[in-house]
Design an enzyme around this catalytic site. Structure first.
Site, mmCIF file in Angstrom:
data_model
loop_
_atom_site.group_PDB
_atom_site.id
_atom_site.type_symbol
_atom_site.label_atom_id
_atom_site.label_comp_id
_atom_site.label_asym_id
_atom_site.label_seq_id
_atom_site.Cartn_x
_atom_site.Cartn_y
_atom_site.Cartn_z
ATOM 1 N N THR A 185 86.246 83.272 126.905
ATOM 2 C CA THR A 185 87.401 83.495 126.892
ATOM 3 C C THR A 185 87.608 85.103 126.560
ATOM 4 O OG1 THR A 185 87.147 83.393 124.307
ATOM 5 C CG2 THR A 185 88.082 81.323 125.636
ATOM 6 N N GLU A 203 89.920 77.139 128.757
ATOM 7 C CA GLU A 203 89.568 75.741 127.991
ATOM 8 C C GLU A 203 89.788 74.581 128.872
ATOM 9 O OE1 GLU A 203 90.897 78.521 126.785
ATOM 10 O OE2 GLU A 203 90.029 78.910 124.630
ATOM 11 N N LYS A 211 110.556 86.056 116.159
ATOM 12 C CA LYS A 211 111.200 85.275 115.055
ATOM 13 C C LYS A 211 112.451 86.161 114.451
ATOM 14 C CE LYS A 211 107.256 82.443 114.050
ATOM 15 N NZ LYS A 211 106.059 82.975 114.212
ATOM 16 N N TRP A 218 113.587 81.224 117.040
ATOM 17 C CA TRP A 218 112.842 81.910 118.019
ATOM 18 C C TRP A 218 113.247 82.271 119.487
ATOM 19 C CZ3 TRP A 218 107.682 78.227 117.816
ATOM 20 C CH2 TRP A 218 107.202 78.357 116.468
HETATM 21 P P1 ADP Z 1 92.419 84.896 128.760
HETATM 22 O O1 ADP Z 1 93.692 85.565 128.371
HETATM 23 O O2 ADP Z 1 91.636 84.528 127.699
HETATM 24 O O3 ADP Z 1 91.726 84.909 130.106
HETATM 25 P P2 ADP Z 1 93.312 82.237 129.832
HETATM 26 O O4 ADP Z 1 92.998 83.136 131.157
HETATM 27 O O5 ADP Z 1 92.701 81.233 129.517
HETATM 28 O O6 ADP Z 1 92.883 83.273 128.834
HETATM 29 O O7 ADP Z 1 95.009 82.350 129.588
HETATM 30 C C1 ADP Z 1 95.577 81.068 129.347
HETATM 31 C C2 ADP Z 1 96.776 81.359 128.660
HETATM 32 O O8 ADP Z 1 97.562 82.169 129.893
HETATM 33 C C3 ADP Z 1 97.685 80.257 128.475
HETATM 34 O O9 ADP Z 1 97.405 79.713 127.256
HETATM 35 C C4 ADP Z 1 99.091 80.848 128.418
HETATM 36 O O10 ADP Z 1 99.448 81.577 127.510
HETATM 37 C C5 ADP Z 1 99.094 81.711 129.673
HETATM 38 N N1 ADP Z 1 99.441 81.293 130.847
HETATM 39 C C6 ADP Z 1 98.758 80.661 131.857
HETATM 40 N N2 ADP Z 1 99.478 80.467 132.943
HETATM 41 C C7 ADP Z 1 100.994 80.524 132.583
HETATM 42 C C8 ADP Z 1 102.094 80.529 133.130
HETATM 43 N N3 ADP Z 1 102.189 80.025 134.379
HETATM 44 N N4 ADP Z 1 103.058 80.906 132.531
HETATM 45 C C9 ADP Z 1 103.067 81.354 131.267
HETATM 46 N N5 ADP Z 1 101.957 81.361 130.710
HETATM 47 C C10 ADP Z 1 100.696 81.315 131.326
#
Ligand code: ADP
Length: 544
Positions: free
Chosen positions: A185, A333, A442, A447
């Protein structure tokens, strides 16, 4: 009583075997680091993946050992996807956009035994090599003629490494729960954590992603995979491509609008997958050059994920490209797919605005993924499209723990994983992300969704990119600040932008101020870096 069906473990090697048997001549097109477009077939990838597996065996690689890659989307990386996992080792794809110290941390944490790298990362590898204590050799993904002159002991050449290896390799019959690949991650807080995928989880994820409720990927597709193979297995596309026999178009390091447009046009791309910022750059290229994508391209769907798909981007794909946006959501994940947005029969006949409303949702859970939303106390909230809360997920391609149990248990006692996202779910099961839990604004006990505000703001013709963060407020606790990057040569005032938002969002959501910047900070995966933005604007005071 047990069923009387054959037992075959679900293995990644079966994907490339299938592609070689059923789609041997289908092309894998790569924009190479060396420059020219490279063409090969699934048969070639299968053959060379076996040579790579033989080479790794000859190097003494043991089952379960991690093999690192620092590479773009290209055919050699694809060979490693199948060669490394297929022979029982673990393909550890590393995001080259991370800071050098983070890369050092994750290679050492994963204990990578060998590191394969694209020429673009030669200097980075040279800098890091002395600190990567477990790596026995560094293998440049090129031929002898292109070998970089680097001051690293144990520098090897990929083409030489595999050249004399046999083209036959007996893929081992592994337990399907064997680890196949890993990805860290981004670690916006604390050290990055390793997510360890298995053969079984990757296979099930590929099957789900090919369904009509997923990407409906088939042998009729030519798929432009812009999502990087160095992060979450490019949304599983190398596997899903082999499963479905789709032609894959791999853009290498050239992710600018002109290069992607050229590939779309020349390779008859029907499906393209990427994060919103990539598509904004593509659309700006089309706009600037007055191009005619409707006439020149065969694009019919664009998967957008990784961050919310802005309405304006979706609309432009419909109007200018005649392509439908498929909005998807997931995370590292989750392998990564969780939800995909497709209309239901009852949505037939919707007008454009209604369609865009639906497409701005992240979509419905794929088979295999269960979802629920809860309040702060863990009580389930109704699926009414209004109540929003913590989004929790479960399923066979969702992590049960991080590598070596880092960070402790990640599931609650009922096995739910908290995604860290805040969302609504409606009666039809459409999920909509309102924010990351840590980014939500907030205001007076209510929110405000920063994502919603950003998506409306980028609809303004002068706005290239927008971010909204909460700024401390004496009365309301926090109020939104809109931070904007204008398109080159375009202008818009604070008042103009607030006026534009005025009838598009609830009154009390209207940002208290607008700040103009030259660029916004992004994470290594192309998301807005809100943490950084909040730091940059720490001393900023709202006009009261
Ligand atoms: P990292 O930023 O660590 O690379 P990930 O690639 O696992 O993390 O990103 C996951 C996060 O990206 C999700 O938990 C969410 O917040 C955001 N995300 C992914 N797809 C979307 C989407 N279609 N719309 C809004 N947020 C998204």
């Amino acid at each position: 009583m047990l069923g009387l069906m054959q037992h075959h473990p679900l293995l990644i090697s079966s994907l490339i075997e299938h592609a070689c048997a059923s789609h041997p001549d289908t092309q894998i097109v790569s924009r190479s680091i060396e420059g020219p477009i490279h063409r090969c077939t699934y048969a070639d990838v299968g053959r060379r993946a076996k040579q790579a597996a033989n080479a790794l065996s000859a190097l003494g690689v043991q089952p379960g050992e991690r093999i690192g890659t620092l590479a773009w989307n290209g055919y050699r990386h694809m060979e490693l996807y199948f060669g490394v996992s297929g022979m029982g080792a673990v393909l550890h794809t590393i995001n080259p956009r991370l800071f050098a110290e983070q890369i050092e941390f994750i290679v050492n944490d994963a204990e990578d035994q060998y590191l394969f790298f694209d020429l673009s990362f030669a200097a980075l590898v040279e800098e890091l090599a002395p600190k990567l204590s477990t790596v026995k050799a560094f293998i440049a993904l090129c031929d002898r003629a292109h070998m970089p002159a680097l001051d690293i002991p144990n520098l090897r050449c990929y083409e030489e490494l595999i050249a004399d290896q046999p083209e036959q390799f007996e893929w081992p019959l592994l337990d399907e729960n064997t680890a196949s690949s890993m990805c860290y991650t981004s670690g916006t807080t604390g050290n990055p954590k390793g997510v360890l995928y298995s053969h079984r989880s990757s296979l099930l994820h590929s099957l789900a992603s090919c369904t009509a409720g997923g990407f409906s990927l088939s042998a009729a597709d030519s798929a432009l995979v812009v999502v990087p193979m160095f992060h979450v297995n490019a949304w599983g596309m190398p596997y899903a491509g082999a499963l479905s026999g789709a032609k894959l178009v791999l853009p290498g390091p050239a992710l600018d609008g002109a290069s992607l447009y050229e590939l779309m046009r020349d390779e008859g791309v029907t499906l393209a997958l990427g994060v919103p910022t990539i598509w904004m750059m593509l659309q700006q290229h089309v706009e600037k050059g007055c191009l005619k994508p409707r006439d020149e391209l065969q694009l019919n769907r664009v998967v957008i994920g990784g961050a919310a798909a802005p309405r304006a981007v979706v609309e432009r794909f419909e109007k200018d490209f005649d392509a439908r946006v498929v909005h998807a959501w997931g995370m590292t994940e989750m392998s990564p797919l969780g939800t995909v947005c497709h209309p239901l029969p009852k949505h037939a006949g919707q007008d454009l605005q209604q369609r865009l409303d639906l497409q701005s949702k992240q979509g419905r859970a794929l088979f295999g993924v269960s979802m629920k939303i809860t309040d702060d106390e863990g009580n389930s909230l109704p699926r009414d499209g209004k109540a929003f809360g913590h989004l929790l997920v479960k399923g066979p391609w969702i992590a049960s723990s991080y590598f070596r149990g880092q960070g402790g248990p990640i599931l609650d006692q009922d096995g739910w994983f908290d995604t860290g996202d805040i969302a609504t779910i409606d009666a039809d099961g459409y999920m909509q992300i309102t924010d990351r839990a840590k980014d939500v604004i907030k205001s007076g006990g209510e929110w405000i969704s920063s994502i919603d505000l950003e998506n409306v703001a980028v609809g303004h013709p002068a706005v290239a990119e927008a971010a909204v963060i909460g700024i401390a407020h004496p009365k309301w606790q926090e109020r939104p600040l809109l931070i904007v990057v204008l398109k080159p040569g375009k202008s818009a005032s604070r008042e103009e932008l607030l006026d534009y938002l005025n009838d598009k969002v609830a009154r009390w959501w209207l940002p208290d101020d607008v700040a103009f910047v030259d660029e916004l900070p992004h994470t290594a995966t192309g998301k807005l870096q809100k943490l950084k933005l909040r730091e940059l604007f720490r001393d900023y005071r709202l006009p009261l």
